[in-house]
Scaffold this active site. Structure first.
Site, PDB file in Angstrom:
ATOM      1  N   LYS A 104     -11.676  65.116  35.784  1.00 47.99           N
ATOM      2  CA  LYS A 104     -11.317  66.520  35.532  1.00 47.99           C
ATOM      3  C   LYS A 104     -12.557  67.410  35.474  1.00 47.99           C
ATOM      4  CE  LYS A 104      -9.350  65.490  31.585  1.00 47.99           C
ATOM      5  NZ  LYS A 104      -9.647  64.037  31.581  1.00 47.99           N
ATOM      6  N   ARG A 116      -2.889  69.035  25.922  1.00 41.29           N
ATOM      7  CA  ARG A 116      -2.818  67.584  25.778  1.00 41.29           C
ATOM      8  C   ARG A 116      -1.599  67.130  24.998  1.00 41.29           C
ATOM      9  NH1 ARG A 116      -8.711  66.671  26.382  1.00 41.29           N
ATOM     10  NH2 ARG A 116      -9.229  64.488  26.233  1.00 41.29           N
ATOM     11  N   ARG A 137     -20.989  57.216  32.252  1.00 37.69           N
ATOM     12  CA  ARG A 137     -21.083  58.682  32.385  1.00 37.69           C
ATOM     13  C   ARG A 137     -22.258  59.240  31.587  1.00 37.69           C
ATOM     14  NH1 ARG A 137     -15.925  62.312  31.087  1.00 37.69           N
ATOM     15  NH2 ARG A 137     -15.784  61.115  29.153  1.00 37.69           N
ATOM     16  N   ARG A 175     -22.215  60.848  25.629  1.00 32.82           N
ATOM     17  CA  ARG A 175     -21.336  61.214  24.518  1.00 32.82           C
ATOM     18  C   ARG A 175     -21.143  60.043  23.570  1.00 32.82           C
ATOM     19  NH1 ARG A 175     -16.245  63.818  27.531  1.00 32.82           N
ATOM     20  NH2 ARG A 175     -15.253  62.806  25.757  1.00 32.82           N
ATOM     21  N   ARG A 221      -8.540  56.675  23.196  1.00 32.16           N
ATOM     22  CA  ARG A 221      -8.317  57.919  23.957  1.00 32.16           C
ATOM     23  C   ARG A 221      -7.262  57.715  25.050  1.00 32.16           C
ATOM     24  NH1 ARG A 221     -14.389  58.708  25.379  1.00 32.16           N
ATOM     25  NH2 ARG A 221     -13.614  60.270  26.847  1.00 32.16           N
TER      26      ARG A 221
HETATM   27  P1  ADP Z   1     -12.165  63.242  28.220  1.00 31.29           P
HETATM   28  O1  ADP Z   1     -13.415  62.963  28.955  1.00 31.29           O
HETATM   29  O2  ADP Z   1     -11.620  62.082  27.476  1.00 31.29           O
HETATM   30  O3  ADP Z   1     -11.112  63.901  29.015  1.00 31.29           O
HETATM   31  P2  ADP Z   1     -12.710  65.588  26.508  1.00 31.29           P
HETATM   32  O4  ADP Z   1     -14.110  66.010  26.632  1.00 31.29           O
HETATM   33  O5  ADP Z   1     -11.670  66.403  27.197  1.00 31.29           O
HETATM   34  O6  ADP Z   1     -12.614  64.081  26.956  1.00 31.29           O
HETATM   35  O7  ADP Z   1     -12.313  65.480  24.981  1.00 31.29           O
HETATM   36  C1  ADP Z   1     -13.111  64.770  24.052  1.00 31.29           C
HETATM   37  C2  ADP Z   1     -12.396  64.749  22.704  1.00 31.29           C
HETATM   38  O8  ADP Z   1     -12.219  66.101  22.235  1.00 31.29           O
HETATM   39  C3  ADP Z   1     -10.990  64.156  22.714  1.00 31.29           C
HETATM   40  O9  ADP Z   1     -10.998  62.751  22.573  1.00 31.29           O
HETATM   41  C4  ADP Z   1     -10.350  64.868  21.515  1.00 31.29           C
HETATM   42  O10 ADP Z   1     -10.801  64.307  20.294  1.00 31.29           O
HETATM   43  C5  ADP Z   1     -10.953  66.262  21.607  1.00 31.29           C
HETATM   44  N1  ADP Z   1     -10.126  67.181  22.432  1.00 31.29           N
HETATM   45  C6  ADP Z   1     -10.502  67.787  23.591  1.00 31.29           C
HETATM   46  N2  ADP Z   1      -9.515  68.556  24.069  1.00 31.29           N
HETATM   47  C7  ADP Z   1      -8.478  68.432  23.199  1.00 31.29           C
HETATM   48  C8  ADP Z   1      -7.157  68.952  23.153  1.00 31.29           C
HETATM   49  N3  ADP Z   1      -6.677  69.772  24.115  1.00 31.29           N
HETATM   50  N4  ADP Z   1      -6.374  68.608  22.101  1.00 31.29           N
HETATM   51  C9  ADP Z   1      -6.826  67.793  21.124  1.00 31.29           C
HETATM   52  N5  ADP Z   1      -8.049  67.254  21.117  1.00 31.29           N
HETATM   53  C10 ADP Z   1      -8.880  67.560  22.146  1.00 31.29           C
HETATM   54  P1  ADP Z   2     -13.047  63.556  32.839  1.00 30.03           P
HETATM   55  O1  ADP Z   2     -13.535  64.977  32.694  1.00 30.03           O
HETATM   56  O2  ADP Z   2     -11.659  63.498  33.442  1.00 30.03           O
HETATM   57  O3  ADP Z   2     -13.138  62.765  31.576  1.00 30.03           O
HETATM   58  P2  ADP Z   2     -15.456  63.158  34.489  1.00 30.03           P
HETATM   59  O4  ADP Z   2     -15.333  64.225  35.526  1.00 30.03           O
HETATM   60  O5  ADP Z   2     -16.440  63.361  33.405  1.00 30.03           O
HETATM   61  O6  ADP Z   2     -13.998  62.826  33.885  1.00 30.03           O
HETATM   62  O7  ADP Z   2     -15.768  61.787  35.258  1.00 30.03           O
HETATM   63  C1  ADP Z   2     -16.078  60.592  34.537  1.00 30.03           C
HETATM   64  C2  ADP Z   2     -17.256  59.871  35.200  1.00 30.03           C
HETATM   65  O8  ADP Z   2     -16.859  59.359  36.459  1.00 30.03           O
HETATM   66  C3  ADP Z   2     -18.460  60.770  35.467  1.00 30.03           C
HETATM   67  O9  ADP Z   2     -19.639  60.009  35.233  1.00 30.03           O
HETATM   68  C4  ADP Z   2     -18.325  61.149  36.931  1.00 30.03           C
HETATM   69  O10 ADP Z   2     -19.619  61.340  37.543  1.00 30.03           O
HETATM   70  C5  ADP Z   2     -17.610  59.939  37.523  1.00 30.03           C
HETATM   71  N1  ADP Z   2     -16.630  60.322  38.551  1.00 30.03           N
HETATM   72  C6  ADP Z   2     -15.824  61.427  38.589  1.00 30.03           C
HETATM   73  N2  ADP Z   2     -15.023  61.415  39.680  1.00 30.03           N
HETATM   74  C7  ADP Z   2     -15.310  60.259  40.348  1.00 30.03           C
HETATM   75  C8  ADP Z   2     -14.810  59.673  41.575  1.00 30.03           C
HETATM   76  N3  ADP Z   2     -13.849  60.256  42.308  1.00 30.03           N
HETATM   77  N4  ADP Z   2     -15.353  58.470  41.936  1.00 30.03           N
HETATM   78  C9  ADP Z   2     -16.311  57.876  41.191  1.00 30.03           C
HETATM   79  N5  ADP Z   2     -16.825  58.385  40.048  1.00 30.03           N
HETATM   80  C10 ADP Z   2     -16.334  59.561  39.634  1.00 30.03           C
END
Ligand code: ADP
Ligand code: ADP
Ligand code: ZN
Length: 216
Positions: free
Chosen positions: A13, A88, A127, A161, A172
């Site tokens: 995402k 979410r 990551r 992170r 998660r």
């Molecule tokens: P991910 O890479 O898992 O998609 P995020 O960066 O979106 O992680 O979120 C990290 C953490 O922040 C989540 O595990 C949760 O604790 C909190 N968080 C983020 N967005 C939301 C949301 N929309 N509702 C509740 N908690 C959230």
């Molecule tokens: P999210 O925001 O959904 O938690 P991220 O965009 O942070 O996910 O992606 C998670 C990890 O995977 C990052 O280190 C990113 O560079 C890598 N990544 C993202 N998309 C791809 C893909 N299509 N193939 C391989 N690695 C990816």
């Protein structure tokens, strides 16, 4: 245009939202990034959110919808946004409808990144991001062009992170399955849902998303 990117942790995402931001001038609204900024600043929201985030659980609907509402209030209504990691829960999805109406916006697309969960742990534990501009990288899948130097801003400090460890990732994922997945049919019923294969190369995923946004 206002779109939601949906998918479990590690689905891509943030990576895709960053590209849409660069390619289309849309604004990425990542509740995860906003909460991490709040934790770093030591604000009241950050103090409440920290332990919950470290455990991999969800922060309260009121807090996250509150920060989205506040952020949208700072943007012109013609400025397109990408919701990344929000909503979410079913309650957040309802709150988002009200918030969008309040700010004169409506949803155009909800894009679900379909992924193989077993492969996501590898994505998450590998990551890391630029400490200065936040650009995302991966130990195996996305290296900076020059080792140790951010492609975008040239910084040489990177960070990981605290919640990107295997154990927290399991929690998660379970939170995603229990609370987030159930909102997908709601958007499908409204004709807003599009699915994209999130397991392809980063560029291929971007192309698939762009095709959805460009379809008339
Ligand atoms: P991910 O890479 O898992 O998609 P995020 O960066 O979106 O992680 O979120 C990290 C953490 O922040 C989540 O595990 C949760 O604790 C909190 N968080 C983020 N967005 C939301 C949301 N929309 N509702 C509740 N908690 C959230
Ligand atoms: P999210 O925001 O959904 O938690 P991220 O965009 O942070 O996910 O992606 C998670 C990890 O995977 C990052 O280190 C990113 O560079 C890598 N990544 C993202 N998309 C791809 C893909 N299509 N193939 C391989 N690695 C990816
Ligand atoms: Zn950078």
């Amino acid at each position: 245009m206002n779109i939601i990117l949906l998918g479990p942790p590690g689905a891509g995402k943030g990576t895709q939202a960053g590209r849409l931001e660069a390619d289309r001038g849309m604004v990425q609204l990542s509740t995860g990034d906003m909460l991490r900024a709040a934790v770093k600043s030591g604000s009241p929201v950050g103090l409440k959110a920290k332990a919950v985030m470290d455990a991999g659980e969800l922060v309260s609907d009121e807090i996250v919808s509150g920060i989205i509402d506040e952020k949208l209030g700072t943007l012109a209504s013609r400025q397109g946004v990408i919701f990344d990691g929000y909503p979410r829960t079913a309650a957040q999805a309802e709150q988002l409808d009200a918030i969008l109406t309040k700010h004169g916006r409506s949803l155009d697309h909800v894009i679900e990144l379909e992924v193989n969960e077993d492969k996501l742990v590898v994505r998450i534990v590998g990551r890391y991001t630029c400490g200065q501009c936040g650009t995302g990288y991966h130990d195996s899948f996305k290296h900076p062009k020059v080792a140790g130097v951010c492609d975008v801003c040239g910084a040489t400090e990177f960070k990981r992170r605290p919640d990107d460890n295997e154990e927290t990732v399991r929690t998660r994922m379970a939170e995603y399955r229990a609370k987030t997945e159930p909102i997908i049919p709601i958007y499908a019923a409204r004709g807003l849902l599009a699915r994209v294969d999130g397991m392809g190369e980063i560029d291929a995923v971007t192309a698939a998303i762009e095709a959805i946004l460009d379809a008339v």
